[in-house]
Design an enzyme around this catalytic site. Structure first.
Site, PDB file in Angstrom:
ATOM      1  N   GLY A   1      -2.087  63.565  99.456  1.00  0.00           N
ATOM      2  CA  GLY A   1      -3.045  63.303  98.511  1.00  0.00           C
ATOM      3  C   GLY A   1      -2.267  63.268  97.076  1.00  0.00           C
ATOM      4  O   GLY A   1      -2.656  62.270  96.221  1.00  0.00           O
ATOM      5  N   CYS A   2      -1.581  64.267  96.725  1.00  0.00           N
ATOM      6  CA  CYS A   2      -1.006  64.163  95.392  1.00  0.00           C
ATOM      7  C   CYS A   2       0.038  62.969  95.291  1.00  0.00           C
ATOM      8  O   CYS A   2       0.230  62.513  94.002  1.00  0.00           O
ATOM      9  CB  CYS A   2      -0.152  65.808  95.292  1.00  0.00           C
ATOM     10  SG  CYS A   2      -1.262  67.115  95.246  1.00  0.00           S
ATOM     11  N   THR A   3       0.693  62.716  96.385  1.00  0.00           N
ATOM     12  CA  THR A   3       1.453  61.271  96.268  1.00  0.00           C
ATOM     13  C   THR A   3       0.496  59.970  95.873  1.00  0.00           C
ATOM     14  O   THR A   3       1.028  59.278  95.129  1.00  0.00           O
ATOM     15  CB  THR A   3       2.120  60.972  97.553  1.00  0.00           C
ATOM     16  OG1 THR A   3       3.138  62.212  97.701  1.00  0.00           O
ATOM     17  CG2 THR A   3       3.058  59.885  97.686  1.00  0.00           C
TER      18      THR A   3
ATOM     19  N   ALA B   1      -0.372  60.429  92.214  1.00  0.00           N
ATOM     20  CA  ALA B   1       0.658  60.157  91.309  1.00  0.00           C
ATOM     21  C   ALA B   1       0.980  58.625  91.428  1.00  0.00           C
ATOM     22  O   ALA B   1       1.295  57.995  90.269  1.00  0.00           O
ATOM     23  CB  ALA B   1       1.857  61.067  91.792  1.00  0.00           C
TER      24      ALA B   1
END
Length: 150
Positions: free
Chosen positions: A43-45, A48
Protein backbone atom coordinates in the site's frame (compact mmCIF):
# COMPACT_ATOMS: atom_id res chain seq x y z
CA UNK A 1 -6.44 13.86 13.53
CA UNK A 2 -5.93 17.57 13.73
CA UNK A 3 -8.65 19.98 12.69
CA UNK A 4 -8.90 22.18 9.63
CA UNK A 5 -8.01 25.81 10.30
CA UNK A 6 -5.37 25.30 12.98
CA UNK A 7 -1.69 26.10 12.56
CA UNK A 8 0.17 22.99 11.40
CA UNK A 9 2.65 21.87 14.09
CA UNK A 10 6.22 22.54 12.98
CA UNK A 11 8.89 19.87 13.31
CA UNK A 12 12.53 19.36 12.43
CA UNK A 13 13.50 15.82 11.43
CA UNK A 14 15.86 14.07 9.01
CA UNK A 15 15.09 13.45 5.34
CA UNK A 16 16.22 10.48 3.26
CA UNK A 17 19.62 12.14 2.76
CA UNK A 18 20.19 12.66 6.48
CA UNK A 19 19.60 16.43 6.26
CA UNK A 20 17.49 18.37 8.77
CA UNK A 21 14.15 19.39 7.32
CA UNK A 22 11.44 21.50 8.94
CA UNK A 23 7.87 22.05 7.89
CA UNK A 24 8.51 25.79 8.20
CA UNK A 25 11.12 25.48 5.40
CA UNK A 26 8.15 25.26 3.02
CA UNK A 27 6.27 28.38 4.15
CA UNK A 28 4.91 30.11 1.06
CA UNK A 29 4.09 26.82 -0.67
CA UNK A 30 1.21 24.39 -0.38
CA UNK A 31 2.37 21.24 1.41
CA UNK A 32 0.94 17.77 1.04
CA UNK A 33 2.06 16.11 4.26
CA UNK A 34 1.26 12.43 4.18
CA UNK A 35 1.83 9.88 6.91
CA UNK A 36 2.23 6.23 6.00
CA UNK A 37 2.99 3.05 7.94
CA UNK A 38 6.10 1.52 6.33
CA UNK A 39 8.49 1.74 3.39
CA UNK A 40 8.35 -1.01 0.74
CA UNK A 41 4.97 -2.42 1.73
CA UNK A 42 2.35 -2.82 -1.02
CA UNK A 43 0.00 0.00 0.00
CA UNK A 44 2.75 2.45 0.89
CA UNK A 45 4.55 1.74 -2.37
CA UNK A 46 1.35 2.36 -4.37
CA UNK A 47 0.81 5.63 -2.53
CA UNK A 48 4.40 6.86 -3.00
CA UNK A 49 4.49 5.83 -6.67
CA UNK A 50 1.19 7.63 -7.26
CA UNK A 51 2.71 10.84 -5.92
CA UNK A 52 5.86 10.24 -7.99
CA UNK A 53 3.90 9.70 -11.23
CA UNK A 54 1.97 12.92 -10.70
CA UNK A 55 4.88 14.91 -9.27
CA UNK A 56 5.20 17.37 -12.21
CA UNK A 57 1.52 18.32 -11.83
CA UNK A 58 1.99 18.96 -8.11
CA UNK A 59 5.00 21.18 -8.85
CA UNK A 60 3.01 23.03 -11.55
CA UNK A 61 0.35 23.75 -8.91
CA UNK A 62 2.96 25.05 -6.47
CA UNK A 63 2.75 22.15 -4.04
CA UNK A 64 5.45 20.10 -2.36
CA UNK A 65 5.06 16.56 -1.10
CA UNK A 66 6.45 15.34 2.20
CA UNK A 67 6.05 11.68 3.15
CA UNK A 68 6.52 10.75 6.82
CA UNK A 69 6.93 7.37 8.47
CA UNK A 70 8.83 5.99 11.44
CA UNK A 71 11.30 4.21 9.14
CA UNK A 72 15.01 5.01 9.35
CA UNK A 73 16.88 7.39 7.06
CA UNK A 74 18.59 4.35 5.46
CA UNK A 75 15.23 2.68 4.79
CA UNK A 76 13.88 5.88 3.22
CA UNK A 77 16.98 6.20 1.01
CA UNK A 78 16.53 2.63 -0.32
CA UNK A 79 12.80 3.25 -0.87
CA UNK A 80 13.53 6.51 -2.73
CA UNK A 81 16.16 4.89 -4.94
CA UNK A 82 14.18 1.72 -5.67
CA UNK A 83 11.13 3.65 -6.89
CA UNK A 84 12.88 6.88 -8.04
CA UNK A 85 10.77 9.01 -5.71
CA UNK A 86 11.30 12.72 -6.53
CA UNK A 87 10.00 14.11 -3.23
CA UNK A 88 11.11 14.32 0.39
CA UNK A 89 10.72 11.39 2.76
CA UNK A 90 10.99 12.21 6.46
CA UNK A 91 12.23 9.78 9.08
CA UNK A 92 10.36 9.97 12.40
CA UNK A 93 11.47 6.99 14.53
CA UNK A 94 10.79 8.92 17.75
CA UNK A 95 7.22 9.70 16.55
CA UNK A 96 7.66 13.47 16.94
CA UNK A 97 5.55 14.57 13.94
CA UNK A 98 3.52 11.37 13.92
CA UNK A 99 2.19 12.11 17.42
CA UNK A 100 1.93 15.88 16.83
CA UNK A 101 -0.39 15.17 13.89
CA UNK A 102 -2.35 12.57 15.89
CA UNK A 103 -1.79 9.69 13.45
CA UNK A 104 -0.28 7.26 16.01
CA UNK A 105 -3.37 5.29 16.94
CA UNK A 106 -4.64 1.88 17.88
CA UNK A 107 -5.20 -0.32 14.85
CA UNK A 108 -6.63 -3.77 14.37
CA UNK A 109 -4.08 -6.01 12.64
CA UNK A 110 -5.21 -9.57 12.00
CA UNK A 111 -7.48 -9.49 15.03
CA UNK A 112 -4.90 -7.96 17.37
CA UNK A 113 -4.92 -4.43 18.73
CA UNK A 114 -1.62 -2.69 17.95
CA UNK A 115 -0.36 0.89 17.87
CA UNK A 116 0.68 2.21 14.48
CA UNK A 117 0.51 4.99 11.93
CA UNK A 118 -2.94 5.51 10.45
CA UNK A 119 -2.55 6.52 6.80
CA UNK A 120 -3.47 10.22 6.82
CA UNK A 121 -2.86 13.16 4.48
CA UNK A 122 -2.88 16.84 5.41
CA UNK A 123 -3.05 19.73 2.96
CA UNK A 124 -1.28 22.71 4.50
CA UNK A 125 -1.65 26.17 2.96
CA UNK A 126 1.05 28.70 2.17
CA UNK A 127 0.66 30.36 5.58
CA UNK A 128 1.16 27.09 7.44
CA UNK A 129 -2.46 26.33 8.36
CA UNK A 130 -4.23 23.00 7.85
CA UNK A 131 -6.58 23.41 4.90
CA UNK A 132 -7.84 19.81 4.52
CA UNK A 133 -7.49 16.52 6.39
CA UNK A 134 -7.97 13.07 4.90
CA UNK A 135 -8.04 10.12 7.30
CA UNK A 136 -7.96 6.42 6.49
CA UNK A 137 -6.69 7.28 3.03
CA UNK A 138 -6.89 4.76 0.20
CA UNK A 139 -3.23 4.44 -0.82
CA UNK A 140 -3.76 3.89 -4.54
CA UNK A 141 -6.13 6.89 -4.86
CA UNK A 142 -4.37 9.43 -2.63
CA UNK A 143 -2.26 11.21 -5.27
CA UNK A 144 -5.20 11.78 -7.62
CA UNK A 145 -7.39 12.82 -4.70
CA UNK A 146 -4.84 15.42 -3.64
CA UNK A 147 -4.36 16.73 -7.19
CA UNK A 148 -8.08 17.47 -7.20
CA UNK A 149 -7.80 19.38 -3.93
CA UNK A 150 -5.03 21.82 -4.80
Amino acid sequence: MLEVGIKAPDFTLLNQNGDNISLSDYRGQKVILYFYPKDNTPGCTKQACGFAENYPQFIDKGAVILGVSKDTVASHKKFEEKYQLPFVLISDPELVAIKAYDVWQEKNMYGKKVMGVVRTTYLINEEGYIEKVFGKVKAAENANQMLGEI
